[in-house]
Design a protein around this motif. Structure first.
Motif, short mmCIF file in Angstrom:
data_model
loop_
_atom_site.label_atom_id
_atom_site.label_comp_id
_atom_site.label_asym_id
_atom_site.label_seq_id
_atom_site.Cartn_x
_atom_site.Cartn_y
_atom_site.Cartn_z
N PRO A 31 -7.10 9.53 -34.38
CA PRO A 31 -6.52 8.50 -33.52
C PRO A 31 -5.12 8.92 -33.05
N GLY A 32 -4.82 8.67 -31.78
CA GLY A 32 -3.53 9.08 -31.21
C GLY A 32 -3.58 10.42 -30.50
N ASP A 33 -4.63 11.22 -30.76
CA ASP A 33 -4.73 12.53 -30.11
C ASP A 33 -4.92 12.39 -28.61
N ILE A 65 -7.05 8.90 -28.03
CA ILE A 65 -8.05 8.25 -28.88
C ILE A 65 -7.40 7.04 -29.54
N LYS A 66 -8.03 5.88 -29.40
CA LYS A 66 -7.49 4.65 -29.98
C LYS A 66 -8.02 4.46 -31.41
N ARG A 67 -9.33 4.59 -31.57
CA ARG A 67 -9.96 4.42 -32.89
C ARG A 67 -11.14 5.39 -33.01
N ILE A 68 -11.47 5.70 -34.26
CA ILE A 68 -12.70 6.46 -34.55
C ILE A 68 -13.53 5.61 -35.50
N ALA A 118 -20.38 4.17 -39.13
CA ALA A 118 -21.20 3.09 -39.70
C ALA A 118 -20.51 2.46 -40.90
N ASP A 119 -19.60 3.22 -41.54
CA ASP A 119 -18.90 2.71 -42.72
C ASP A 119 -17.50 2.21 -42.40
N GLY A 120 -17.19 2.04 -41.11
CA GLY A 120 -15.86 1.56 -40.74
C GLY A 120 -15.04 2.65 -40.07
N ASP A 121 -13.77 2.34 -39.79
CA ASP A 121 -12.89 3.29 -39.11
C ASP A 121 -12.52 4.46 -40.04
N VAL A 122 -12.30 5.63 -39.43
CA VAL A 122 -11.85 6.80 -40.19
C VAL A 122 -10.61 7.39 -39.53
N ASP A 123 -9.86 8.19 -40.32
CA ASP A 123 -8.62 8.79 -39.82
C ASP A 123 -8.85 10.10 -39.08
N GLU A 124 -10.02 10.72 -39.28
CA GLU A 124 -10.31 11.96 -38.56
C GLU A 124 -11.82 12.19 -38.53
N ALA A 125 -12.24 12.96 -37.53
CA ALA A 125 -13.66 13.31 -37.40
C ALA A 125 -13.77 14.80 -37.12
N GLU A 155 -7.88 4.76 -25.23
CA GLU A 155 -6.83 3.82 -24.84
C GLU A 155 -6.97 3.36 -23.39
N ASP A 156 -7.48 4.24 -22.53
CA ASP A 156 -7.59 3.90 -21.10
C ASP A 156 -9.05 3.66 -20.71
#
Length: 422
Positions: free
Chosen positions: A256-258, A271-274, A277-284, A295-296
């Motif tokens: 997120p933020g990249d 990137i706003k969110r990732i 199925a198990d919820g948001d993650v900090d990286e993929a 974001e846009d």
């Protein structure tokens, strides 16, 4: 975590002991049911064999496959406390080259079996070449039936030398040799007392510990969009504005933020969110399947690509590729019109040129070839009606690989690996 899964292909000439090896791995790792083992023991006794013939665990599938009834590549699954394994058991005959390509294309490792009595055969060379063509990162040469050459160190080292000379012509990054007897279990799961001269690991130890995380491309961000998610759930106000882009990460690390670029529009956003199925993650990272929220508000659809602003795949309509032709019903010739499925994008293509057909046994290039027939491999030039977002196959197997489809029958007729694009 998917890094706990090792996909590997087994290949070898007929009667090199592939079925026995897979049976031994399943048996010694306790991955077969008691009723399966009982059935194998009963059949073995009925044949007058003193011990359970472990090859019978896979021969049922093999017979079915070789008659062309249902499946092309037999997949087997087993697990140890360290890892889960998916085995692609590929047939040995030259007429099954396409099956070897299918099984090895997604493999992290290939195990090529060689009969210690017969040494290097034409098929051994072909399988090694295909594994290198498909950029399988790790290659294990299992010299089988060592019990039939009195566990001879000299014989093992002779085969090792001969194969190493051949492999020097190929693009092989990691090559390991293991002397085994699949029938007796020597060096398959446990180290063998019959070969004290061999100081390396058993085959299973090697499979459990081979490092595969760094084989995936974690530098070049590639996210082919597979599906646009718009829930439209009136009973949940939070989802009214939800617009996500789902797909499987094909390269790089996303956070997120990249800052990212959308292709083909060339528009930049972040990137706003990732979401998973198990919820948001900090990286993929590969091979995770995720949904990205940006974001846009950009018009993104299936077949588009998300990447980094200064690290993009090539947007190309002219692609040079190695093709493995898989159709028994038609040949590939210049001017052939086909469909290409590359990541999540499908486009019309025409074959511009056939540069050469490759003899996979001698590596000789036949530049006079007018066509590619079933199981033949050659280098071709394709012209796509729409831009494809490609990398060279050696840099990324996911964005560098594609399949060719007959537009009339919808049959998969070829598999390709991008060599160059413009």
């Amino acid at each position: 975590m998917s890094t706990d899964i090792l996909r590997f292909a087994t290949a070898g000439s007929v009667d090199d002991g592939k079925s026995t090896l897979i049976g031994r791995l399943l048996y010694d790792s306790k991955s077969i049911f008691e009723d399966q083992l009982d059935a194998v023991e009963r059949t073995s006794r009925g044949r007058g064999e003193e011990q359970a013939n472990l090859a019978l665990l896979t021969d049922g599938l093999r017979a079915e496959r070789e008659q062309g009834i249902t499946i092309d590549v037999a997949y087997r699954y087993f697990a140890t406390p360290r890892r889960t394994f998916i085995i692609a058991d590929t047939p040995g005959h030259v007429q099954y080259t396409r099956n070897m390509v299918t099984g090895a294309s997604t493999s992290d490792l290939a195990v090529i079996l060689i009969d210690a009595r017969n040494g290097l055969q034409e098929q051994s060379r072909r399988h090694a070449f295909l594994a290198s063509l498909l950029q399988v990162p790790h290659l294990v040469l299992a010299v089988n039936k060592m019990d039939l050459v009195d566990y001879s160190q000299e014989r093992f080292e002779e085969i090792q030398r001969e194969f190493s000379e051949f492999a020097a012509k190929l693009d092989v990054n990691d090559l390991t040799f293991v002397p085994i007897s699949a029938l007796h279990g020597d060096n398959v799961v446990e180290r063998s007392l019959n070969m004290p001269w061999y100081e390396g690991p058993s085959l299973l130890h090697l499979l459990e510990n081979v490092h595969i995380a760094s084989d995936r491309n974690l530098i070049d961000v590639r996210f082919p969009v597979q599906y646009v998610v718009r829930p439209h759930k009136a009973d949940n106000p939070e989802l009214h504005d939800f617009r996500g882009y789902s797909g499987r990460v094909a390269g790089g690390v996303l956070k997120p933020g990249d800052e990212v670029t959308h292709l083909p529009s060339d528009l930049n956003t972040r990137i706003k969110r990732i979401v998973t199925a198990d919820g948001d993650v900090d990286e993929a990272f590969p091979p995770m399947s995720v949904t990205l929220l940006l974001e846009d508000d950009i018009d993104v659809s299936r077949g588009d690509m998300i990447c980094r602003p200064h690290n993009r795949p090539r947007s190309a309509q002219n692609v040079d590729a190695m093709i493995s032709w898989m159709s028994p019903g038609r040949t590939l010739t210049p001017r052939s019109k086909l469909l290409v499925k590359h990541t999540t994008r499908t486009a019309k293509v025409m074959v511009r040129d056939l540069y050469y057909r490759l003899d996979v046994n001698t590596l000789h290039r036949d530049e006079e070839a007018a066509e590619l027939g079933l199981n033949e491999i050659g280098r071709v030039s394709l012209r796509s009606a729409d831009p494809l977002f490609v990398d060279e196959y050696r840099d990324n197997r996911l964005t560098g690989g594609f399949i060719l489809i007959d537009p009339d029958t919808n049959e998969t007729v070829g598999a390709g690996m991008v060599v160059d694009a413009e």
